[in-house]
Design a protein around this motif. Structure first.
Motif, PDB file in Angstrom:
ATOM      1  N   ASP A 232       0.819  -1.206   0.000  1.00  0.00           N
ATOM      2  CA  ASP A 232       0.000   0.000   0.000  1.00  0.00           C
ATOM      3  C   ASP A 232       0.857   1.262   0.000  1.00  0.00           C
ATOM      4  O   ASP A 232       2.071   1.202  -0.230  1.00  0.00           O
ATOM      5  CB  ASP A 232      -0.957  -0.004   1.198  1.00  0.00           C
ATOM      6  CG  ASP A 232      -0.224  -0.153   2.529  1.00  0.00           C
ATOM      7  OD1 ASP A 232       1.015   0.062   2.569  1.00  0.00           O
ATOM      8  OD2 ASP A 232      -0.882  -0.474   3.544  1.00  0.00           O
ATOM      9  N   ASP A 233       0.241   2.410   0.273  1.00  0.00           N
ATOM     10  CA  ASP A 233       0.970   3.680   0.265  1.00  0.00           C
ATOM     11  C   ASP A 233       2.075   3.719   1.320  1.00  0.00           C
ATOM     12  O   ASP A 233       3.069   4.439   1.154  1.00  0.00           O
ATOM     13  CB  ASP A 233       0.002   4.847   0.486  1.00  0.00           C
ATOM     14  CG  ASP A 233      -0.895   5.104  -0.710  1.00  0.00           C
ATOM     15  OD1 ASP A 233      -0.557   4.615  -1.809  1.00  0.00           O
ATOM     16  OD2 ASP A 233      -1.923   5.785  -0.548  1.00  0.00           O
ATOM     17  N   TYR A 234       1.894   2.991   2.403  1.00  0.00           N
ATOM     18  CA  TYR A 234       2.930   2.916   3.445  1.00  0.00           C
ATOM     19  C   TYR A 234       4.248   2.451   2.832  1.00  0.00           C
ATOM     20  O   TYR A 234       5.313   3.012   3.116  1.00  0.00           O
ATOM     21  CB  TYR A 234       2.481   1.953   4.541  1.00  0.00           C
ATOM     22  CG  TYR A 234       3.510   1.691   5.620  1.00  0.00           C
ATOM     23  CD1 TYR A 234       3.597   2.507   6.738  1.00  0.00           C
ATOM     24  CD2 TYR A 234       4.394   0.609   5.512  1.00  0.00           C
ATOM     25  CE1 TYR A 234       4.541   2.258   7.729  1.00  0.00           C
ATOM     26  CE2 TYR A 234       5.337   0.362   6.500  1.00  0.00           C
ATOM     27  CZ  TYR A 234       5.410   1.188   7.607  1.00  0.00           C
ATOM     28  OH  TYR A 234       6.348   0.937   8.584  1.00  0.00           O
ATOM     29  N   LYS A 236       4.961   2.328  -0.515  1.00  0.00           N
ATOM     30  CA  LYS A 236       5.390   3.178  -1.631  1.00  0.00           C
ATOM     31  C   LYS A 236       6.268   4.322  -1.123  1.00  0.00           C
ATOM     32  O   LYS A 236       7.233   4.719  -1.791  1.00  0.00           O
ATOM     33  CB  LYS A 236       4.173   3.756  -2.360  1.00  0.00           C
ATOM     34  CG  LYS A 236       3.225   2.718  -2.964  1.00  0.00           C
ATOM     35  CD  LYS A 236       3.905   1.795  -3.940  1.00  0.00           C
ATOM     36  CE  LYS A 236       2.890   0.831  -4.561  1.00  0.00           C
ATOM     37  NZ  LYS A 236       3.553  -0.222  -5.375  1.00  0.00           N
ATOM     38  N   LEU A 237       5.943   4.859   0.047  1.00  0.00           N
ATOM     39  CA  LEU A 237       6.735   5.920   0.653  1.00  0.00           C
ATOM     40  C   LEU A 237       8.147   5.445   0.966  1.00  0.00           C
ATOM     41  O   LEU A 237       9.086   6.244   1.028  1.00  0.00           O
ATOM     42  CB  LEU A 237       6.052   6.411   1.938  1.00  0.00           C
ATOM     43  CG  LEU A 237       6.728   7.525   2.742  1.00  0.00           C
ATOM     44  CD1 LEU A 237       6.734   8.833   1.965  1.00  0.00           C
ATOM     45  CD2 LEU A 237       6.036   7.705   4.090  1.00  0.00           C
ATOM     46  N   THR A 242      10.222   4.444  -5.980  1.00  0.00           N
ATOM     47  CA  THR A 242       9.383   5.647  -5.986  1.00  0.00           C
ATOM     48  C   THR A 242      10.212   6.891  -6.288  1.00  0.00           C
ATOM     49  O   THR A 242       9.703   7.866  -6.859  1.00  0.00           O
ATOM     50  CB  THR A 242       8.679   5.812  -4.625  1.00  0.00           C
ATOM     51  OG1 THR A 242       7.854   4.667  -4.375  1.00  0.00           O
ATOM     52  CG2 THR A 242       7.824   7.073  -4.567  1.00  0.00           C
TER      53      THR A 242
END
Length: 315
Positions: A232-234, A236-237, A242
């Motif tokens: 998830d976005d967690y 991706k950061l 990225t």
């Protein structure tokens, strides 16, 4: 249980002994000048650093490493110092003697802080104004985070033993939680190794360190990563892929075929995505060994000589 954990710690430190030997403080008299202190960031948080440079007068290009391990409590790196470079090691916020709250692999936070330090280095009276990032494993990841911020003084980097997507490559390979690696890193490796750096700083006379360490927040990162079982976005950061599209400096990537921590695919993925002068080494060996190979070390100096010193050496 206590005896078992103690034996595991002893085994882990024994495995990492060669790495410590090159980075930790030495009791032998040093031929280099050492400065240590704190870089104050724009939000007031102070990051611990140690800077070494050749004893001769002059302005030197700087090799910087940036991690949550020994970092600002490490010893000199003769490999670069003897070739006319300064060497600076910096502890991430919330680790070692640095102030603030640690946020595991936060690419935005790590990148912004590191870019400020790069700019600070370039302004020092002993600096030529050119900085290169160097590191294996965690400090390889931070190199991409910092490079994505494009600080003007950053001219090149050398990275090894790295993931492109830490979710897929390390914590959830094939979608299965890698509890062995995760638990060892969060509960054993990072806190134990960081403690070596803080002890060194205190022995040097750092009077701020103890207070900063006591102020660090207690946070269960093992539970945190278990609460994110999907990419998830967690994650991706925290994925270097990225940020790799924003890297604008020449980059060496190194990977070991038998790396059980970061696998083999991450570095190759990043190498393919880089749109800069680049070089890829894929060699036999496990985690963290590539940058210690003679073949690669010869190229490391040539790489930094070309991009930090401007030496026309065929690179």
């Amino acid at each position: 249980m206590f005896e078992r954990r103690r034996s595991m710690l002893a085994l882990a430190l024994a495995m990492l002994a060669p790495w410590f030997a090159s980075r930790a403080q030495t009791a032998q008299p040093s031929p280099y000048v050492r400065d240590f202190g704190y870089v104050t960031l724009h939000d007031g948080v102070k990051l611990a650093y140690v800077a070494y440079r050749p004893s001769a007068e002059g302005k030197f290009p700087t090799v910087m490493t940036y991690d949550p391990y020994v970092a600002a409590g490490s010893g000199p790196n003769p490999f670069f110092l003897d070739k006319g470079y300064a060497y600076v090691a910096v502890s991430l916020r919330g680790t070692g003697c640095s102030q603030g709250a640690f946020d595991f692999m936060n690419g935005e936070s790590h990148g912004a802080d590191g870019a400020e330090v790069v700019n600070w280095i370039a302004k020092q009276p002993w600096s030529s104004g050119a900085v290169g990032l160097w590191g294996s494993s965690y400090p390889a990841h931070t190199a991409y985070f910092v490079a994505a911020k494009q600080p003007p003084a950053l001219k090149a980097m050398i990275t090894s033993s790295i993931t492109a997507n830490i979710y897929e490559d390390a914590f959830y390979p094939g979608g299965m939680f890698n509890i062995g690696f995760a638990s060892r890193w969060f509960l054993l490796y990072q806190p134990s190794i960081s403690g070596i750096g803080t002890a060194a700083r205190i022995s040097w006379g750092d009077t701020e360190c103890q207070g900063n360490v006591k102020a660090h927040r207690e946070h269960n990162f093992l539970t945190e990563v278990m609460q994110h079982p999907f990419d998830d976005d967690y994650w991706k950061l925290r994925a270097t892929e990225t940020y790799v599209g924003r890297v604008r400096v020449p980059t060496i990537v190194g990977m070991g075929w038998q790396d059980f921590q970061t696998q083999i695919t991450g570095g190759i993925t990043l190498y393919q995505a880089l749109k800069v002068p680049k070089r890829l080494y894929v060699l036999p060996g496990g985690h963290g060994v590539v940058l210690r190979q003679t073949l690669v070390q010869q190229d490391e100096i040539r790489w930094f000589d070309r991009w930090l010193k401007g030496t026309e050496n065929g690179v």
